[in-house]
Scaffold this active site. Structure first.
Site, PDB file in Angstrom:
ATOM      1  N   ASP A   1      -1.591   2.031   8.137  1.00  0.00           N
ATOM      2  CA  ASP A   1      -2.976   2.468   8.274  1.00  0.00           C
ATOM      3  C   ASP A   1      -3.539   1.779   9.496  1.00  0.00           C
ATOM      4  O   ASP A   1      -2.789   0.534  10.181  1.00  0.00           O
ATOM      5  CB  ASP A   1      -3.832   1.835   7.111  1.00  0.00           C
ATOM      6  CG  ASP A   1      -5.224   2.177   7.437  1.00  0.00           C
ATOM      7  OD1 ASP A   1      -5.626   3.096   7.818  1.00  0.00           O
ATOM      8  OD2 ASP A   1      -6.179   0.799   7.170  1.00  0.00           O
TER       9      ASP A   1
ATOM     10  N   ASP B   1      -6.368   3.905   1.321  1.00  0.00           N
ATOM     11  CA  ASP B   1      -5.171   3.698   1.240  1.00  0.00           C
ATOM     12  C   ASP B   1      -4.387   3.511  -0.284  1.00  0.00           C
ATOM     13  O   ASP B   1      -3.173   3.633  -0.128  1.00  0.00           O
ATOM     14  CB  ASP B   1      -4.744   2.389   2.051  1.00  0.00           C
ATOM     15  CG  ASP B   1      -5.318   2.371   3.475  1.00  0.00           C
ATOM     16  OD1 ASP B   1      -5.208   3.601   3.961  1.00  0.00           O
ATOM     17  OD2 ASP B   1      -5.643   1.587   4.056  1.00  0.00           O
TER      18      ASP B   1
ATOM     19  N   ASP C   1      -4.910  -1.367   3.773  1.00  0.00           N
ATOM     20  CA  ASP C   1      -5.744  -2.215   3.329  1.00  0.00           C
ATOM     21  C   ASP C   1      -6.930  -1.815   2.443  1.00  0.00           C
ATOM     22  O   ASP C   1      -8.000  -2.475   1.860  1.00  0.00           O
ATOM     23  CB  ASP C   1      -6.240  -3.275   3.947  1.00  0.00           C
ATOM     24  CG  ASP C   1      -7.168  -2.618   5.195  1.00  0.00           C
ATOM     25  OD1 ASP C   1      -7.367  -1.309   5.418  1.00  0.00           O
ATOM     26  OD2 ASP C   1      -8.270  -3.509   5.594  1.00  0.00           O
TER      27      ASP C   1
END
Length: 641
Positions: A330, A527, A523
């Site tokens: 991410d 996600d 995080d």
């Protein structure tokens, strides 16, 4: 009764028989002779060997066999034959049943001690918890027991004191030693607005903080629980071991019977000698070391990783890591700092910012926080908004001052008008790795807000280490292609997948899995599906609770370099499991022919007691191999063997 107690009882009662074996050539005999041996061995069989017999019988009733089956059959055969031999005036070998029990228990004592040592890191963490806290009650700070602290309490911490629970600093500043939780040796500077972790140590300043997590919700409590869960979990390879044991035991019993028949029927040995060979086969083949191979390495590996600030949740993760060939990241909060700031505003700055702040007031997105922080810093009057509506994957819409206003990303441009000049400015800002937010009234864009979230200082180094390991790196983000590409080029990411809606991240991970196993690092709340779908989910320690819960590995320090360390340690632990299994199996393969008397002609044999000792040392070798994981060098920049 504990394993250690059973071992000492067996050892103490076996020593008189050992003394007779050693001193018999010199004319010394055990007082009471065979009757004393019978009494001593009977106590050993009832107390020390009893659990082996019970376990073997329970497995037999379920039509299964286990490691205890071989121990039970070996000791029981030696014991009951000796009673028969005693009655008929033949040679007895009570000492074989006694010594085998003692040596098997010795191996289990080694295992128990190793488990205790492997768990010591967790126990030390638990013992580090503060016992009390200085809490503001009725306008005064008073000390109360830790279990009376509640969420919302204002707590004061003086120099040298432990921080009681997790919270947010409200006044003051200090440097804090977080090494017992994160593994980071250097003190961390903390000020107002920063989070603190319970049980860490305040160094030189005084501050007050608001309790946010108490009891079992604190980070320390969660770390302890995760490590305990990991140390009692099973790697999938353990299932193979269980299946091998289930088949191995009947095969060993058949070999033992054939050994007896060959020696007694074809070679003409006595019943006692033939039985000794058969019992030796049963004892040496006991796959205790095979059963220790996986859990001991798993305990040591997960314990060591916890000290490094890396939480590996279970054995399955270790096995999956071994085959990972792609790592997907991410962007926001993972590769980047996660605290974006407004850098540019195009159009009427006050008007554009005030409208954007009005619409983003209820949002928890990091970009919204940056806009609100800028509006607050500029002391703008933010108008009220009504009829708020989220546009999935695009932005938000509401009514401000009687007009329809909108704030969102580039996907909104298909629905609204934008001038050529603003398009040029948009392209320029995106090329500078800045995320552009569009602000509009009615049906046209009235301004742009450029927001930048810089990469973490460690991101470039972390990506380079993974590429040195031969892994492909990919950035998966909802940001636009130009911004994502600029950041990817800065840190060295191989591939960028941009403009991905939050709900589509998991689908993109599934697509990548068609080419091999994938690890996903993230995080945020959005996600969590991708962390769950990935073969290995790696959650950053600063992330949301739901993201951390979804990850198979949690990086407490929020340091991207720990991704490489986590993969290295996981692989090292799994390779140690395979090494343990190899040596445990080799002991059995080499030991059975010797115990069966195949090499009798050259004087190489194993009595049941020596077979038991060899089996105990095989367990010790596996335990030692696992413990050495604590000393093994963890390579973090080259591919591991």
């Amino acid at each position: 009764m504990s394993i250690t107690s059973r071992f000492w009882i067996s050892l103490v009662l076996s020593l008189p028989m050992l003394a007779e074996m050693i001193l018999k050539p010199f004319g010394w005999m055990l007082p009471g002779g065979e009757w004393t041996m019978l009494v001593l061995t009977t106590i050993i069989m009832a107390v020390s060997a009893g659990p082996f017999l019970q376990s073997a019988w329970a497995s037999f009733k379920k039509h299964h066999s286990n490691m205890d089956t071989l121990v039970a059959i070996g000791t029981a055969t030696a014991y009951f034959y000796s009673i028969y031999a005693m009655i008929t005036g033949q040679a007895v070998f009570f000492e074989s049943a006694a010594f085998v029990t003692t040596f098997v228990l010795l191996g289990q004592v080694f295992e128990e001690r190793m488990r205790h040592n492997a768990s010591s890191a967790v126990e030390k963490l638990v013992n580090l918890q503060a016992k009390e806290a200085e809490v503001l009650r009725d306008g005064k700070f008073i000390k109360i027991p830790l279990d009376q602290v509640v969420v919302g309490d204002e707590i004061r911490v003086k120099p040298g004191e432990k921080i009681a629970v997790d919270g947010l600093i409200t006044s003051g500043s200090s440097s804090i030693d977080e090494s017992m939780v994160t593994g980071e040796s250097m003190p961390v500077e903390k000020k107002r607005g920063d989070h603190v972790i319970g049980s860490t140590i305040n160094s030189n300043g005084s501050f007050t903080f608001k309790a946010e997590k108490v009891g079992n919700d604190t980070m320390l409590s969660q770390i302890v629980e995760l490590v305990k869960r990991a140390q009692t979990s099973h790697a999938p390879i353990q299932k193979l071991t269980d299946k091998v044991s289930d088949i191995f035991v009947p095969i060993v019993l058949i070999i033992a019977i054939l050994t007896f028949l060959v020696w007694y029927v074809f070679i003409g040995a006595s019943v006692a000698n033939s039985l000794i060979f058969a019992v030796s086969v049963v004892v040496i083949a006991c796959p205790c070391a095979l059963g220790l191979a996986t859990p001991t390495a798993l305990m040591v590996g997960t314990g060591r990783s916890a000290k490094m600030g890396i939480l590996i949740k279970n054995g399955e993760v270790l096995e999956e890591v071994n085959d990972i060939n792609t790592v997907v990241f991410d962007k926001t909060g993972t590769i980047t700092v996660g605290k974006p700031e407004v850098t540019d505003v195009t159009g009427d700055e006050k008007r554009v910012l005030s409208i954007a702040a009005s619409l983003e007031g209820a949002s928890e997105h990091p970009l919204a926080a940056a806009i609100l922080a800028k509006a607050k810093a500029d002391k703008l009057d933010v108008p009220s908004s009504f009829d708020f509506k989220a546009i999935e994957g695009k932005g938000v819409r509401a009514t401000v001052d009687g007009q329809t206003a909108f704030v969102g990303n580039g996907k909104l441009l298909a629905d609204f008008d934008i001038s050529a000049d603003m398009k040029q400015q948009m392209a320029r800002l995106q090329d500078e790795a800045k995320t552009v937010v569009f602000v509009g009234l009615g049906d046209r864009v009235i301004g742009l807000i450029a927001i930048q979230d810089a990469p973490k200082s460690t991101s470039k180094e972390a990506i380079a280490a993974l590429k040195a390991r031969g892994l492909k790196t990919i950035m998966l983000t909802g940001d636009n292609e130009r911004v994502a590409r600029a950041i990817a080029n800065d840190v060295g990411i191989d591939q960028v997948i941009a403009d991905v809606l939050p709900g589509d991240k998991a689908d993109r991970v599934k697509e990548l899995q068609a080419n091999g196993k994938v690890a996903f690092v993230g995080d945020g709340i959005n996600d969590a599906p991708a962390l769950t779908v990935a073969d290995v989910g790696i959650a950053m320690g600063s992330g949301t609770d739901i993201a951390i819960e979804s990850g198979g590995i949690v990086l407490v320090k929020n340091d991207l370099r720990d991704v490489d360390r986590a993969l290295a340690l996981s692989r090292k632990t799994f390779n140690r499991i395979k090494l343990n299994l190899f040596w445990a199996f080799v002991y059995n393969v080499l030991g059975i022919p010797i115990a069966a008397g195949v090499f009798f002609a050259i004087g190489l044999t194993l009595s049941p007691e020596l077979a038991g000792l060899a089996m105990a040392f095989s367990s010790l070798s596996v335990v030692t191999s696992s413990v050495l994981l604590n000393k093994a060098k963890i390579s973090t920049n080259v591919a591991m063997a």
